[in-house]
Scaffold this active site. Sequence first.
Site, PDB file in Angstrom:
ATOM      1  N   LYS A 145      60.612  25.471  14.977  1.00 58.90           N
ATOM      2  CA  LYS A 145      62.016  25.452  14.544  1.00 58.90           C
ATOM      3  C   LYS A 145      62.407  26.805  13.976  1.00 58.90           C
ATOM      4  CE  LYS A 145      63.253  20.706  13.323  1.00 58.90           C
ATOM      5  NZ  LYS A 145      63.538  19.821  12.191  1.00 58.90           N
ATOM      6  N   SER A 187      70.610  17.725   5.628  1.00 63.94           N
ATOM      7  CA  SER A 187      70.441  19.191   5.552  1.00 63.94           C
ATOM      8  C   SER A 187      71.238  19.850   6.666  1.00 63.94           C
ATOM      9  CB  SER A 187      68.959  19.556   5.696  1.00 63.94           C
ATOM     10  OG  SER A 187      68.203  18.964   4.673  1.00 63.94           O
TER      11      SER A 187
HETATM   12  O1  PNS Z   1      62.692  16.208   7.340  1.00 65.88           O
HETATM   13  P1  PNS Z   1      62.219  15.813   8.696  1.00 65.88           P
HETATM   14  O2  PNS Z   1      62.381  16.987   9.653  1.00 65.88           O
HETATM   15  O3  PNS Z   1      62.893  14.559   9.200  1.00 65.88           O
HETATM   16  O4  PNS Z   1      60.652  15.497   8.591  1.00 65.88           O
HETATM   17  C1  PNS Z   1      59.895  15.150   9.729  1.00 65.88           C
HETATM   18  C2  PNS Z   1      58.381  15.073   9.384  1.00 65.88           C
HETATM   19  C3  PNS Z   1      57.933  16.330   8.665  1.00 65.88           C
HETATM   20  C4  PNS Z   1      58.131  13.900   8.464  1.00 65.88           C
HETATM   21  C5  PNS Z   1      57.619  14.872  10.715  1.00 65.88           C
HETATM   22  O5  PNS Z   1      58.052  15.818  11.636  1.00 65.88           O
HETATM   23  C6  PNS Z   1      56.104  14.965  10.565  1.00 65.88           C
HETATM   24  O6  PNS Z   1      55.497  14.145   9.942  1.00 65.88           O
HETATM   25  N1  PNS Z   1      55.503  16.029  11.134  1.00 65.88           N
HETATM   26  C7  PNS Z   1      54.096  16.281  11.066  1.00 65.88           C
HETATM   27  C8  PNS Z   1      53.401  16.113  12.421  1.00 65.88           C
HETATM   28  C9  PNS Z   1      52.988  14.683  12.645  1.00 65.88           C
HETATM   29  O7  PNS Z   1      52.225  14.101  11.896  1.00 65.88           O
HETATM   30  N2  PNS Z   1      53.528  14.085  13.719  1.00 65.88           N
HETATM   31  C10 PNS Z   1      53.292  12.728  14.065  1.00 65.88           C
HETATM   32  C11 PNS Z   1      54.193  11.836  13.234  1.00 65.88           C
HETATM   33  S1  PNS Z   1      54.514  10.360  14.045  1.00 65.88           S
END
Ligand code: PNS
Length: 167
Positions: free
Chosen positions: A43, A130
């Site tokens: 990102k 955000s």
């Molecule tokens: O604030 P956000 O962008 O909605 O947060 C998303 C987040 C950070 C919770 C999600 O992208 C995440 O957990 N990423 C880490 C990678 C991971 O574990 N992916 C599998 C999750 S199903």
Amino acid sequence: MTDVIAIYPGSFDPLTNGHVDIIRRGSRLFDRIIIAVLINIEKAPLFTVPERVDIAREAFRGWDNVEVDTFDGLLVDYARRKKASVIVRGLRAISDFEFEMQMALMNRRLNGDVETVFMMPAEPYTYVSSRLVKEVVALGGSVHGLVPDSVEERLRQKKLARETLRA
Ligand code: PNS
């Protein structure tokens, strides 16, 4: 009884008062809550990870059971390293539900010992995100009251810096 440690993961680009509200609620419910800022190289964020960490630390200075950290890789692996048994996610509207349910069930499949707990923010923040905050500020609108004062100031500085660059 061992302490219940919760992780509150997210991009926090930037932290909003909706996030702050969920963290406050979480801090009452769990022994420790760790705000975990995702390091996502794909990102193009407005705020750098160190800036986002500073913002969260400023917002929760003096809160003994709230910590701020960063993580990359799988969230459930990070939770395991932190000995956390709970992932906290905020649910604003039905539209959040589909993605959140997919994540919660995938995380459960990856690690059945970690439970996702959904929390609802206070009503005034149910429409705050955000993404919208950044859009409103970029287009010259006010987000006063929707983000911590320090975020409002930092958003103003970013906008000024961009306008100076363009001039
Ligand atoms: O604030 P956000 O962008 O909605 O947060 C998303 C987040 C950070 C919770 C999600 O992208 C995440 O957990 N990423 C880490 C990678 C991971 O574990 N992916 C599998 C999750 S199903």
